[in-house]
Design a protein around this motif. Sequence first.
Motif, PDB file in Angstrom:
ATOM      1  N   SER A  17      37.514 -43.514 -13.670  1.00 10.92           N
ATOM      2  CA  SER A  17      36.214 -43.543 -14.103  1.00 10.92           C
ATOM      3  C   SER A  17      35.313 -42.991 -13.167  1.00 10.92           C
ATOM      4  O   SER A  17      35.566 -43.243 -11.929  1.00 10.92           O
ATOM      5  CB  SER A  17      35.721 -44.903 -14.535  1.00 10.92           C
ATOM      6  N   LEU A  18      34.222 -42.516 -13.884  1.00 11.26           N
ATOM      7  CA  LEU A  18      33.241 -41.699 -13.181  1.00 11.26           C
ATOM      8  C   LEU A  18      31.851 -42.241 -13.984  1.00 11.26           C
ATOM      9  O   LEU A  18      31.819 -42.108 -15.261  1.00 11.26           O
ATOM     10  CB  LEU A  18      33.405 -40.224 -13.052  1.00 11.26           C
ATOM     11  N   ARG A  19      30.817 -42.108 -13.192  1.00  9.97           N
ATOM     12  CA  ARG A  19      29.559 -42.282 -13.905  1.00  9.97           C
ATOM     13  C   ARG A  19      28.457 -41.391 -13.464  1.00  9.97           C
ATOM     14  O   ARG A  19      28.133 -41.170 -12.284  1.00  9.97           O
ATOM     15  CB  ARG A  19      28.961 -43.850 -13.730  1.00  9.97           C
ATOM     16  N   LEU A  20      28.000 -40.526 -14.347  1.00 13.25           N
ATOM     17  CA  LEU A  20      27.252 -39.426 -13.922  1.00 13.25           C
ATOM     18  C   LEU A  20      25.690 -39.806 -14.265  1.00 13.25           C
ATOM     19  O   LEU A  20      25.567 -40.497 -15.324  1.00 13.25           O
ATOM     20  CB  LEU A  20      27.374 -37.908 -14.493  1.00 13.25           C
ATOM     21  N   SER A  21      24.845 -39.435 -13.501  1.00 15.82           N
ATOM     22  CA  SER A  21      23.301 -39.546 -13.892  1.00 15.82           C
ATOM     23  C   SER A  21      22.521 -38.422 -14.154  1.00 15.82           C
ATOM     24  O   SER A  21      23.044 -37.306 -13.747  1.00 15.82           O
ATOM     25  CB  SER A  21      22.666 -40.524 -12.872  1.00 15.82           C
ATOM     26  N   CYS A  22      21.686 -38.518 -15.109  1.00 19.16           N
ATOM     27  CA  CYS A  22      20.943 -37.002 -15.280  1.00 19.16           C
ATOM     28  C   CYS A  22      19.423 -37.697 -15.298  1.00 19.16           C
ATOM     29  O   CYS A  22      18.830 -38.170 -16.086  1.00 19.16           O
ATOM     30  CB  CYS A  22      21.044 -36.482 -16.737  1.00 19.16           C
ATOM     31  N   GLU A  23      19.005 -37.327 -13.925  1.00 23.56           N
ATOM     32  CA  GLU A  23      17.637 -37.683 -13.699  1.00 23.56           C
ATOM     33  C   GLU A  23      16.601 -36.729 -13.975  1.00 23.56           C
ATOM     34  O   GLU A  23      16.788 -35.337 -13.582  1.00 23.56           O
ATOM     35  CB  GLU A  23      17.160 -38.121 -12.055  1.00 23.56           C
ATOM     36  N   THR A  24      15.535 -37.008 -14.782  1.00 23.82           N
ATOM     37  CA  THR A  24      14.622 -35.889 -15.200  1.00 23.82           C
ATOM     38  C   THR A  24      13.170 -36.158 -14.985  1.00 23.82           C
ATOM     39  O   THR A  24      12.701 -37.340 -14.369  1.00 23.82           O
ATOM     40  CB  THR A  24      14.597 -36.109 -16.951  1.00 23.82           C
ATOM     41  N   SER A  25      12.497 -35.045 -14.841  1.00 19.20           N
ATOM     42  CA  SER A  25      11.016 -35.066 -14.527  1.00 19.20           C
ATOM     43  C   SER A  25      10.199 -34.002 -15.089  1.00 19.20           C
ATOM     44  O   SER A  25      10.803 -32.948 -15.644  1.00 19.20           O
ATOM     45  CB  SER A  25      10.840 -35.229 -13.046  1.00 19.20           C
ATOM     46  N   GLY A  26       8.887 -34.381 -15.226  1.00 16.88           N
ATOM     47  CA  GLY A  26       8.129 -33.004 -15.766  1.00 16.88           C
ATOM     48  C   GLY A  26       7.969 -32.900 -17.279  1.00 16.88           C
ATOM     49  O   GLY A  26       7.062 -32.112 -17.833  1.00 16.88           O
TER      50      GLY A  26
END
Length: 127
Positions: A17-26
């Motif tokens: 398993s893996l967990r990806l993150s998508c951090e956003t801004s703007g």
Amino acid sequence: EVQLVESGGGLVQAGGSLRLSCETSGFFFDDYTIGWFRQAPGKEREWFSCFSNGGSTAEYAESVKGRFTISKDNSKKTSYLQMNSLKPEDTAVYYCAGRRVGAYYTYYISPSDYDDWGQGTQVTVSS
């Protein structure tokens, strides 16, 4: 400036398993919807998941249904991709993409539907 930054990729054995993150801004996160894509070497960028119905539900391609789950934390302006039971054919660069939310029942599966993209993170699944 709109930014999306993926993290969490790496090398994992098949079945892991893996967990990806998508951090956003703007941008105002509540007004945006996130889609997830991947691109394997020599292949086109492929949609496999996104939010729908104003973000209350999610859609999945058959290739990942039952193994991958997307979620989001509006307070952190971050989307997550939990990947379980990984297979060697899941090896690819994984991208998150964003666009403004459309009609409530609409969801978006084409790369051209999205305006903003992260830089991608490599996921490699060994057999």
